[in-house]
Design an enzyme around this catalytic site. Structure first.
Site, PDB file in Angstrom:
ATOM      1  CB  SER A 281      -1.708  -0.809 -12.147  1.00 54.82           C
ATOM      2  OG  SER A 281      -1.756   0.577 -11.927  1.00 54.82           O
TER       3      SER A 281
ATOM      4  CG  ASP B 260       1.016   0.584  -4.697  1.00 51.98           C
ATOM      5  OD1 ASP B 260       1.052   1.740  -5.157  1.00 51.98           O
ATOM      6  OD2 ASP B 260       0.735  -0.410  -5.385  1.00 51.98           O
TER       7      ASP B 260
ATOM      8  CG  HIS C 274       1.900   0.854  -8.605  1.00 54.02           C
ATOM      9  ND1 HIS C 274       0.822   0.262  -7.971  1.00 54.02           N
ATOM     10  CD2 HIS C 274       1.523   1.032  -9.902  1.00 54.02           C
ATOM     11  CE1 HIS C 274      -0.164   0.106  -8.833  1.00 54.02           C
ATOM     12  NE2 HIS C 274       0.238   0.551 -10.016  1.00 54.02           N
TER      13      HIS C 274
END
Length: 572
Positions: free
Chosen positions: A202, A351, A385
């Site tokens: 991320s 995502d 995610h």
């Protein structure tokens, strides 16, 4: 099973910890801690030189002590430009019976413009339950997986004193110089030929991807054996635009501020002076004094690219001074910055925060330019995610084991894999206790796992999924490719490959200056970079320091030949 007990534990711990604020006080915040300020003469040191050091008691959430050795070092590094001196802190965790030639450098997702949110502070034992800066803290719970292997864990403050969130090149320099610093720091006994692996997920993918891209030019002497990243923000402008109006829309402003802060000596206070409305400036102040979850709650679902926050309601993409910077920090855009070491990338097709196709496009472009990449797409509707990261951890550890063992990685080619099912937690890799740990972390984060996950379904139904412009599940198939052959049959892959084949093999020139239309905002663009200049409020480097930088070769490398090794450089 875990939710109730963990929630009860957190509540009890919170209530119990309140008296500790008065009884024991806090560990100083970074902006109030002299350790974070470099000594006089720091600009004249070499990259990776140690400026200060200390041994610490590492902890999670401020109160849960780690039973291992831990150090923090302040070291010399570079800002967004390789010839701009900077400095930052890294935290080093050394387990018992450590394999000191196995180093895993992790870029924790900080995702903020406030120095108080730095990973180094999140590692401190404060004696007080610390949950405000939860972004790096929940990931730190997972470091046990790497420490249990006997690997040394290195966690740099990759946003630097500017707290420059999303500034990839700056973070890449700081990751690489943290590896150099470890090898120079005597108490660690890290050998010069130590094997390094870099990892980030991320917000941590941005510095990781750029560290991999800059390695050969910036730190070619490092023995990096592999890279890993997932949920990757490879195209900052696209990602920030797609987040606008979504639950985590505060990242739109935070990301734009971070990139501009990294180049403050070139563009000044550009956003503040030229883009933001009065309401936008109020939001800017919040970003510069909040960690990510506080900012997300404050601006949940806000649309920043609107007349309320930006003059004339213009989009970020309409400001050439800003797009110039985001272009420079887009991975895969410049062939000369192509990673050469084995690289594992993984991303959920659905995502809900960072679009799959921009990461896939980067993997294709890297592959076309000679990279050795395995890009894994998880196409299950159940993976989003955070869950994609957690359920991939066993396979990430296995990948790192293979890299440290120098096993073949697809013969130097690229492998694009599609996994339609959720990863099964293989207890033969890590053991049953780590499965329980991950499930507990998932419960803390409030993420649901299972068929028809309500989170992803609600995102798709509301039209706020960043992949709404194209989800190509039906055409994705696993394939092995060589440079120039593309990656998979998605439209973005075809577009990237067509572009590759139509262009000459000449390298794209990296823009070295801001467009002439750029207007610097004030004379303080040239001010000295003094002791974290308004420390923790996003103010960045000043150009006066760049004059103190050393000359660099065409490869931008500096191997610190003139510096003393394996000791702390003192300039008090």
């Amino acid at each position: 099973m875990y939710s109730t007990s963990l929630l009860r534990w957190l509540v009890v711990a919170l209530v119990s910890a309140v008296p500790l604020v008065t009884a024991y006080g806090f560990v100083p915040y970074p902006q109030n801690d002299a350790f974070y300020y470099p000594p006089d003469g720091w600009q004249n040191t070499e990259r990776g030189d140690i400026l200060k050091d200390r041994k610490i008691q590492a902890a999670t959430l401020g109160i849960l002590k780690w039973n291992l050795d831990a150090w923090q070092v302040l070291y010399r590094t570079s800002g967004a430009r390789p010839n701009t001196p900077s400095y930052t802190v890294t935290t080093v965790l050394v387990p018992y019976n450590a394999k000191r030639d196995h180093v895993v450098t992790i870029a924790s997702p900080e995702n903020s413009n406030f120095i108080q949110c730095a990973p180094s502070y999140a590692f401190r034992h404060t004696g007080v339950l610390e949950i405000a800066n939860f972004e790096p803290r929940w990931e730190q719970m997972l470091y046990t997986l790497f420490l249990a292997e006997g690997w040394v864990v290195n966690a740099p403050d990759h946003e630097g004193p500017e707290s420059a969130f999303s500034a990839g090149r700056l973070g890449g320099h700081m990751m690489l110089d943290s590896m150099r610093a470890l090898q120079k720091y005597g108490p660690l006994n890290i050998p010069d030929n130590a094997m390094h692996i870099g990892h980030g997920y991320s917000g941590g993918s941005t510095p990781t991807g750029w560290a991999a891209s800059l390695l050969e030019r910036y730190a070619p002497e490092l023995n990096v054996v592999g890279w890993s990243m997932g949920g990757s923000m490879t195209d900052p402008l696209y990602t920030l635009d797609s987040l606008d109006g979504n639950p985590t829309s505060s990242l739109v402003l935070a990301g734009a501020l971070g990139i501009v802060d990294a180049y403050r000596d070139e563009v000044g206070n550009y956003l503040h002076d030229n883009v933001l409305t009065d309401e936008g400036k109020i939001a800017e102040k919040v970003m510069r004094n909040s960690c990510v979850y506080e900012a997300v709650i404050r601006y949940f679902g806000a649309t920043f690219q609107s007349e309320r926050y930006m003059k004339d309601g213009r989009k970020l993409s309409s400001f050439p001074e800003l797009t110039h910077l985001t272009d420079m920090n887009t991975m895969g855009r410049y062939p000369q910055y192509t990673p050469k070491k084995p690289f594992r990338m993984f991303h959920a097709l659905h995502d809900e925060e960072i679009a799959w196709h921009q990461a896939n496009k980067t993997a294709v472009e890297w592959c076309n330019n000679g990279a050795n990449v395995n890009f894994i797409t998880f196409s299950s509707n159940d993976l989003v995610h955070v869950t994609t990261y957690l359920w991939n951890l066993p396979y990430l550890v296995q990948y790192m084991r293979d890299r440290f063992s120098n096993k073949d990685f697809y013969g130097g080619n690229c492998q694009f894999d599609v996994e339609p099912n959720n990863p099964l937690f293989d207890t033969s890799i890590l053991g049953e206790r780590f499965k329980e740990l991950l499930e507990a972390v998932l419960d803390i984060l409030g993420k649901k796992i299972g068929p028809k996950d309500s989170i992803i379904l609600n995102m798709i139904k509301s039209g706020k999924n960043p992949n709404k412009g194209g989800v190509w599940n039906d055409v994705l198939k696993s394939t092995t490719v060589s440079p120039g052959e593309g990656g998979n049959k998605s439209p973005e892959s075809k577009k990237a490959t067509k572009k590759y084949k139509s262009e000459s093999k000449a390298e794209k020139k990296q823009p070295d200056s801001i467009p002439s239309s750029s207007s610097k905002s004030s004379s303080d663009n040239k001010s000295a970079h003094a002791k974290y200049h308004a420390h923790g409020h996003g103010h960045g480097h000043a150009s006066s320091n760049s004059n103190n930088g050393h000359s660099h070769s065409a490869k931008e490398s500096s191997t610190s030949k003139g510096s003393s090794r394996r000791h702390v450089a003192r300039f008090m």
